[in-house]
Design a protein around this motif. Structure first.
Motif, PDB file in Angstrom:
ATOM      1  N   PRO A   1      37.048  65.075  48.946  1.00  0.00           N
ATOM      2  CA  PRO A   1      37.864  64.068  48.270  1.00  0.00           C
ATOM      3  C   PRO A   1      37.086  62.836  47.830  1.00  0.00           C
ATOM      4  O   PRO A   1      37.466  62.172  46.890  1.00  0.00           O
ATOM      5  CB  PRO A   1      38.927  63.686  49.289  1.00  0.00           C
ATOM      6  N   GLY A   2      35.992  62.530  48.485  1.00  0.00           N
ATOM      7  CA  GLY A   2      35.236  61.334  48.140  1.00  0.00           C
ATOM      8  C   GLY A   2      34.304  61.489  46.964  1.00  0.00           C
ATOM      9  O   GLY A   2      33.676  60.528  46.545  1.00  0.00           O
ATOM     10  N   LEU A   3      34.200  62.692  46.423  1.00  0.00           N
ATOM     11  CA  LEU A   3      33.334  62.912  45.268  1.00  0.00           C
ATOM     12  C   LEU A   3      34.173  63.097  44.021  1.00  0.00           C
ATOM     13  O   LEU A   3      35.211  63.737  44.048  1.00  0.00           O
ATOM     14  CB  LEU A   3      32.453  64.145  45.472  1.00  0.00           C
ATOM     15  N   ASP A   4      33.698  62.534  42.936  1.00  0.00           N
ATOM     16  CA  ASP A   4      34.377  62.685  41.660  1.00  0.00           C
ATOM     17  C   ASP A   4      34.183  64.127  41.193  1.00  0.00           C
ATOM     18  O   ASP A   4      33.049  64.594  41.090  1.00  0.00           O
ATOM     19  CB  ASP A   4      33.772  61.702  40.649  1.00  0.00           C
ATOM     20  N   PRO A   5      35.260  64.871  40.917  1.00  0.00           N
ATOM     21  CA  PRO A   5      35.109  66.273  40.532  1.00  0.00           C
ATOM     22  C   PRO A   5      34.367  66.460  39.212  1.00  0.00           C
ATOM     23  O   PRO A   5      33.808  67.512  38.965  1.00  0.00           O
ATOM     24  CB  PRO A   5      36.549  66.787  40.433  1.00  0.00           C
TER      25      PRO A   5
ATOM     26  N   VAL B   1      42.243  36.929  44.390  1.00  0.00           N
ATOM     27  CA  VAL B   1      40.836  36.681  44.053  1.00  0.00           C
ATOM     28  C   VAL B   1      40.213  37.934  43.438  1.00  0.00           C
ATOM     29  O   VAL B   1      39.488  37.858  42.437  1.00  0.00           O
ATOM     30  CB  VAL B   1      40.045  36.213  45.289  1.00  0.00           C
ATOM     31  N   PHE B   2      40.495  39.101  44.020  1.00  0.00           N
ATOM     32  CA  PHE B   2      39.981  40.358  43.461  1.00  0.00           C
ATOM     33  C   PHE B   2      40.440  40.531  42.016  1.00  0.00           C
ATOM     34  O   PHE B   2      39.678  40.987  41.168  1.00  0.00           O
ATOM     35  CB  PHE B   2      40.444  41.551  44.294  1.00  0.00           C
ATOM     36  N   ARG B   3      41.708  40.202  41.711  1.00  0.00           N
ATOM     37  CA  ARG B   3      42.241  40.331  40.349  1.00  0.00           C
ATOM     38  C   ARG B   3      41.441  39.469  39.377  1.00  0.00           C
ATOM     39  O   ARG B   3      41.190  39.867  38.242  1.00  0.00           O
ATOM     40  CB  ARG B   3      43.722  39.912  40.283  1.00  0.00           C
ATOM     41  N   GLU B   4      41.037  38.272  39.816  1.00  0.00           N
ATOM     42  CA  GLU B   4      40.235  37.391  38.957  1.00  0.00           C
ATOM     43  C   GLU B   4      38.810  37.915  38.787  1.00  0.00           C
ATOM     44  O   GLU B   4      38.252  37.852  37.700  1.00  0.00           O
ATOM     45  CB  GLU B   4      40.190  35.980  39.541  1.00  0.00           C
ATOM     46  N   MET B   5      38.230  38.410  39.859  1.00  0.00           N
ATOM     47  CA  MET B   5      36.849  38.862  39.834  1.00  0.00           C
ATOM     48  C   MET B   5      36.675  40.207  39.135  1.00  0.00           C
ATOM     49  O   MET B   5      35.683  40.414  38.430  1.00  0.00           O
ATOM     50  CB  MET B   5      36.314  38.986  41.268  1.00  0.00           C
ATOM     51  N   ALA B   6      37.598  41.118  39.382  1.00  0.00           N
ATOM     52  CA  ALA B   6      37.493  42.489  38.860  1.00  0.00           C
ATOM     53  C   ALA B   6      38.893  42.968  38.477  1.00  0.00           C
ATOM     54  O   ALA B   6      39.536  43.701  39.232  1.00  0.00           O
ATOM     55  CB  ALA B   6      36.873  43.402  39.919  1.00  0.00           C
ATOM     56  N   PRO B   7      39.381  42.526  37.312  1.00  0.00           N
ATOM     57  CA  PRO B   7      40.769  42.814  36.928  1.00  0.00           C
ATOM     58  C   PRO B   7      41.135  44.300  36.896  1.00  0.00           C
ATOM     59  O   PRO B   7      42.296  44.650  37.079  1.00  0.00           O
ATOM     60  CB  PRO B   7      40.897  42.202  35.533  1.00  0.00           C
ATOM     61  N   ASP B   8      40.166  45.173  36.676  1.00  0.00           N
ATOM     62  CA  ASP B   8      40.453  46.604  36.582  1.00  0.00           C
ATOM     63  C   ASP B   8      40.301  47.343  37.907  1.00  0.00           C
ATOM     64  O   ASP B   8      40.520  48.552  37.957  1.00  0.00           O
ATOM     65  CB  ASP B   8      39.552  47.254  35.534  1.00  0.00           C
ATOM     66  N   LEU B   9      39.922  46.643  38.962  1.00  0.00           N
ATOM     67  CA  LEU B   9      39.735  47.288  40.256  1.00  0.00           C
ATOM     68  C   LEU B   9      41.095  47.613  40.875  1.00  0.00           C
ATOM     69  O   LEU B   9      41.884  46.707  41.157  1.00  0.00           O
ATOM     70  CB  LEU B   9      38.956  46.368  41.207  1.00  0.00           C
TER      71      LEU B   9
ATOM     72  N   TYR C   1      41.735  55.826  41.913  1.00  0.00           N
ATOM     73  CA  TYR C   1      40.442  56.072  41.255  1.00  0.00           C
ATOM     74  C   TYR C   1      40.627  56.684  39.880  1.00  0.00           C
ATOM     75  O   TYR C   1      39.979  56.280  38.909  1.00  0.00           O
ATOM     76  CB  TYR C   1      39.565  56.978  42.126  1.00  0.00           C
ATOM     77  N   HIS C   2      41.539  57.640  39.784  1.00  0.00           N
ATOM     78  CA  HIS C   2      41.719  58.364  38.531  1.00  0.00           C
ATOM     79  C   HIS C   2      42.564  57.593  37.508  1.00  0.00           C
ATOM     80  O   HIS C   2      42.604  57.968  36.344  1.00  0.00           O
ATOM     81  CB  HIS C   2      42.323  59.746  38.782  1.00  0.00           C
ATOM     82  N   THR C   3      43.224  56.522  37.922  1.00  0.00           N
ATOM     83  CA  THR C   3      44.013  55.727  36.996  1.00  0.00           C
ATOM     84  C   THR C   3      43.101  55.109  35.949  1.00  0.00           C
ATOM     85  O   THR C   3      42.141  54.432  36.275  1.00  0.00           O
ATOM     86  CB  THR C   3      44.777  54.607  37.743  1.00  0.00           C
TER      87      THR C   3
END
Length: 145
Positions: free
Chosen positions: A13-17, A88-96, A139-141
C-alpha cells in the motif's frame, strides 16, 4: 480472453502502483510518542516513507524542509493543536491532503476540520486498514493517471 490485473494488489500500500519504486511520502504528527512510533513501524513495513513529528510545531518544521504526499495530524495535542497545524499546512502546502485523527472526536470537530480544508477525518480507535484506505485515497486525489 484478456485478463485484467489489479495493480494495487501487486504492490504494498505504501508504493505508488504507477511507479512501484516510489514510496508515498507521509508526514505523521501526534504528541503521543509511543502511538506514533508504533504506527510509523507498521506503515514502514508497508513501504511508506514516513516522517514523524511529536507536535504541531515539529510538523511545521518538517514541512518546511521536505515535500510530502499526505499528512496525518492528531486533533488534540498539548501545544499547537491539529486545527491550528492544519491551518498552517494549508498556507504552506495548499495541495497537501491532510487527514485529521483523534480520540476526542465529535461531529463539530469533524465539521471544523473539513471546513478548514482537511481531506478526511478518522476517529481513534480505528482499524488500520481504514487508515491505509484514507491515506491511499488522499494520495490519489488529484493525481493524473
Amino acid at each position: 480472453m484478456a485478463t485484467t490485473r489489479n495493480v494495487e494488489k501487486e504492490h504494498p500500500p505504501g508504493l505508488d502502483p504507477r511507479w512501484p519504486y516510489r514510496a508515498i511520502r507521509l508526514l505523521l504528527v501526534d504528541d503521543e510518542a509511543a502511538f506514533v512510533d508504533t504506527l510509523v513501524n507498521r506503515l514502514k513495513k508497508r513501504k511508506f516513507k514516513v516522517s514523524r513529528a511529536y507536535s504541531g510545531e515539529g510538523g511545521i518544521r518538517l514541512l518546511k524542509k521536505a515535500d510530502y504526499d499526505v499528512a496525518v495530524v492528531d486533533l488534540k495535542m498539548s501545544s499547537l493543536d491539529g486545527l491550528a497545524t492544519l491551518k498552517v499546512f494549508r498556507e504552506m502546502a495548499p495541495d497537501l491532503p491532510v487527514i485529521i485523527f483523534t480520540g476526542h472526536g465529535s461531529e463539530k470537530s469533524a465539521e471544523e476540520s473539513l471546513a478548514y480544508g482537511a481531506f478526511d477525518y478518522l476517529l481513534k480507535p480505528y482499524e488500520f486498514d481504514d487508515l491505509l484506505s484514507k491515506i491511499k485515497s488522499a494520495y490519489h486525489t488529484g493525481k493524473e493517471y
